[in-house]
Design a protein around this motif. Structure first.
Motif, PDB file in Angstrom:
ATOM      1  N   THR A  66      55.830  68.457   4.599  1.00  0.00           N
ATOM      2  CA  THR A  66      55.074  67.582   3.691  1.00  0.00           C
ATOM      3  C   THR A  66      55.970  67.164   2.534  1.00  0.00           C
ATOM      4  OG1 THR A  66      54.308  69.306   2.184  1.00  0.00           O
ATOM      5  CG2 THR A  66      52.998  68.936   4.158  1.00  0.00           C
ATOM      6  N   ARG A  86      65.166  65.587   9.901  1.00  0.00           N
ATOM      7  CA  ARG A  86      63.716  65.521  10.060  1.00  0.00           C
ATOM      8  C   ARG A  86      63.071  64.448   9.207  1.00  0.00           C
ATOM      9  NH1 ARG A  86      61.577  71.802   9.664  1.00  0.00           N
ATOM     10  NH2 ARG A  86      59.497  70.857   9.751  1.00  0.00           N
ATOM     11  N   GLN A 129      51.583  64.482   1.103  1.00  0.00           N
ATOM     12  CA  GLN A 129      51.444  63.791   2.378  1.00  0.00           C
ATOM     13  C   GLN A 129      52.206  64.505   3.491  1.00  0.00           C
ATOM     14  OE1 GLN A 129      53.780  60.209   2.835  1.00  0.00           O
ATOM     15  NE2 GLN A 129      52.068  59.125   3.788  1.00  0.00           N
ATOM     16  N   ALA A 130      51.608  64.532   4.671  1.00  0.00           N
ATOM     17  CA  ALA A 130      52.297  65.055   5.847  1.00  0.00           C
ATOM     18  C   ALA A 130      53.346  64.047   6.284  1.00  0.00           C
ATOM     19  CB  ALA A 130      51.297  65.292   6.967  1.00  0.00           C
ATOM     20  N   ILE A 131      54.581  64.494   6.489  1.00  0.00           N
ATOM     21  CA  ILE A 131      55.572  63.561   7.028  1.00  0.00           C
ATOM     22  C   ILE A 131      55.899  63.900   8.476  1.00  0.00           C
ATOM     23  CG2 ILE A 131      56.490  62.883   4.814  1.00  0.00           C
ATOM     24  CD1 ILE A 131      58.665  64.772   5.000  1.00  0.00           C
ATOM     25  N   GLU A 132      55.288  64.963   8.965  1.00  0.00           N
ATOM     26  CA  GLU A 132      55.230  65.236  10.400  1.00  0.00           C
ATOM     27  C   GLU A 132      53.793  65.680  10.655  1.00  0.00           C
ATOM     28  OE1 GLU A 132      57.845  68.538  10.793  1.00  0.00           O
ATOM     29  OE2 GLU A 132      59.667  67.323  10.632  1.00  0.00           O
ATOM     30  N   ASN A 133      53.411  65.765  11.893  1.00  0.00           N
ATOM     31  CA  ASN A 133      52.110  66.372  12.160  1.00  0.00           C
ATOM     32  C   ASN A 133      52.144  67.792  11.607  1.00  0.00           C
ATOM     33  OD1 ASN A 133      51.187  64.088  13.471  1.00  0.00           O
ATOM     34  ND2 ASN A 133      51.906  64.801  15.474  1.00  0.00           N
ATOM     35  N   CYS A 134      51.102  68.124  10.884  1.00  0.00           N
ATOM     36  CA  CYS A 134      51.116  69.379  10.134  1.00  0.00           C
ATOM     37  C   CYS A 134      49.884  70.220  10.404  1.00  0.00           C
ATOM     38  CB  CYS A 134      51.103  69.093   8.637  1.00  0.00           C
ATOM     39  SG  CYS A 134      52.688  68.702   7.962  1.00  0.00           S
ATOM     40  N   GLY A 142      55.087  72.076  10.279  1.00  0.00           N
ATOM     41  CA  GLY A 142      55.332  70.708   9.867  1.00  0.00           C
ATOM     42  C   GLY A 142      55.995  70.625   8.514  1.00  0.00           C
ATOM     43  N   LYS A 197      47.659  64.607  10.546  1.00  0.00           N
ATOM     44  CA  LYS A 197      48.586  63.766  11.308  1.00  0.00           C
ATOM     45  C   LYS A 197      49.672  63.259  10.366  1.00  0.00           C
ATOM     46  CE  LYS A 197      46.715  62.752  15.551  1.00  0.00           C
ATOM     47  NZ  LYS A 197      45.257  62.514  15.507  1.00  0.00           N
ATOM     48  N   LYS A 198      50.805  62.984  10.941  1.00  0.00           N
ATOM     49  CA  LYS A 198      51.886  62.332  10.211  1.00  0.00           C
ATOM     50  C   LYS A 198      51.329  61.198   9.342  1.00  0.00           C
ATOM     51  CE  LYS A 198      56.317  60.135  11.396  1.00  0.00           C
ATOM     52  NZ  LYS A 198      57.331  60.034  12.453  1.00  0.00           N
ATOM     53  N   LYS A 199      51.764  61.120   8.122  1.00  0.00           N
ATOM     54  CA  LYS A 199      51.334  60.123   7.136  1.00  0.00           C
ATOM     55  C   LYS A 199      49.973  60.369   6.505  1.00  0.00           C
ATOM     56  CE  LYS A 199      54.531  56.666   8.269  1.00  0.00           C
ATOM     57  NZ  LYS A 199      55.010  55.340   7.927  1.00  0.00           N
TER      58      LYS A 199
END
Lengths: 190, 190
Positions: free
Chosen positions: A56, A165, A96-101, A54, A33-35
């Motif tokens: 990262t 984005r 870290q994911a900065i969008e859902n990945c 996504g 998930k994001k974050k």
DNA sequence: CGAAAATTTGACATGACTCAACTGGAGTGG
DNA sequence: CCACTCCAGTTGAGTCATGTCAAATTTTCG
């Protein structure tokens, strides 16, 4: 499930069906998930991640306690702390994911197995690393030769969609200046 | 003549005699006087260099006409512009001997031949690149997290011998500040 | 809707740069 | 082996790009 990786590999080397099977049997698939973090500082850096979907970022926390983004990665890039991966040590970076990945993961021990069984993949990974290292050399060149404002405009010209984005404060730290300064650049000239 | 490279490879993979012969038949050996260039900006980046002896630097000339050192390399490192090497384009960097140097050269076309005949070398080059890329990631981390003065002291602590070998103005540009500033750091504190 | 996070704005501070002048040592050639 | 030049390093004065901090505003998202 692993088709995007298989397709990416096909751009560099040709695998037959049985080789693809061996490879896929050693991969796993994870969603973030994001974050969420794929990998945190201090954790074992024994896995690399292929971004299927996504975006990262790789960052650190400096002594002042603020985050600094060192690198972004999007679809079709492999990420990890390669020094940690190489030396079996723990990661010096957060990823870290900065969008859902969605990401395909490959552990170092499994990588060694698959490279044993499918030596063609040595070439694939060599080429991937060669490209990543080249990109890193250019990044250092930009950091050295451009002023903060030039770096911002350069990035804006080269990756306009990408800038939409990603939050500004991450871009600012990626370009090595403060969020306030970025805000002022934008104010001065859309 | 090529023994230092063969020894370096042996740290990563094991070659038999015939494989070594194939490899060596595709290499050349070159000497460079201090200040000579191994590769200049604009020249085809189709060759990589293994430093046998001496010390080189990678630099660019910025719009003000001053040189900026981006990277040093010493014995047992491979150097080239890897983006140019990868894409068959011309180098964006200068590579210059800063001491009298000896280097083993490997052209991309020969590299492809030898990788065909000695696939084990895929692994060797993959590992070399993995390590170089890791080093590059860390370099960016240092540039981001340390002040100019910290970068100097950090380098001084980690590579004291090296600092003796290299002129200060090159160190200054490598650490991304002016030679005058380096001089002031030294004055303030041995 | 409300709280938290991100962005903007302004006043002020400073790290590092530029420029110019000076010093010292390393080569070079007469 | 001295004299001269040239390049690297040093020093100081003045400047500027970018940072810091704090407050105001806007956006995001549960």
């Amino acid at each position: 499930m692993y088709s995007s990786l298989v397709a990416h590999i096909a751009k560099f080397v040709t695998l037959d069906e049985s080789e693809k099977e061996v490879l896929c049997s050693l991969l796993t698939y994870e969603k973030f998930k994001k974050k969420e973090h794929l990998l945190k500082e201090g954790q074992s850096g024994n896995t690399q991640y292929f971004i299927v979907k996504g975006c990262t970022r790789q960052y650190i926390i400096n002594e002042k306690g603020t985050e600094q983004t060192l690198q972004f990665a999007i679809e079709n890039w492999w990420v990890t702390d390669y020094l940690a991966f190489h030396n079996n040590t723990s990661s010096q970076f957060y990823f870290q994911a900065i969008e859902n990945c969605e990401a395909i993961t490959l552990e170092k021990s499994n990588m060694e197995i698959v490279l044993e069984k499918v030596p063609k993949l040595e070439k694939y990974f060599r080429l991937v690393l060669q490209k990543s290292y080249g990109a890193s050399q250019i990044r250092i060149k930009y950091l050295f030769t451009m002023s903060a404002e030039e770096r911002y405009h350069n990035m804006n010209n080269r990756f306009p969609e990408f800038m939409q984005r990603v939050p500004q404060y991450m871009v600012a730290s990626y370009l090595d200046f403060s969020p306030e300064f970025l805000s002022k650049i934008r104010a001065g000239k859309t």
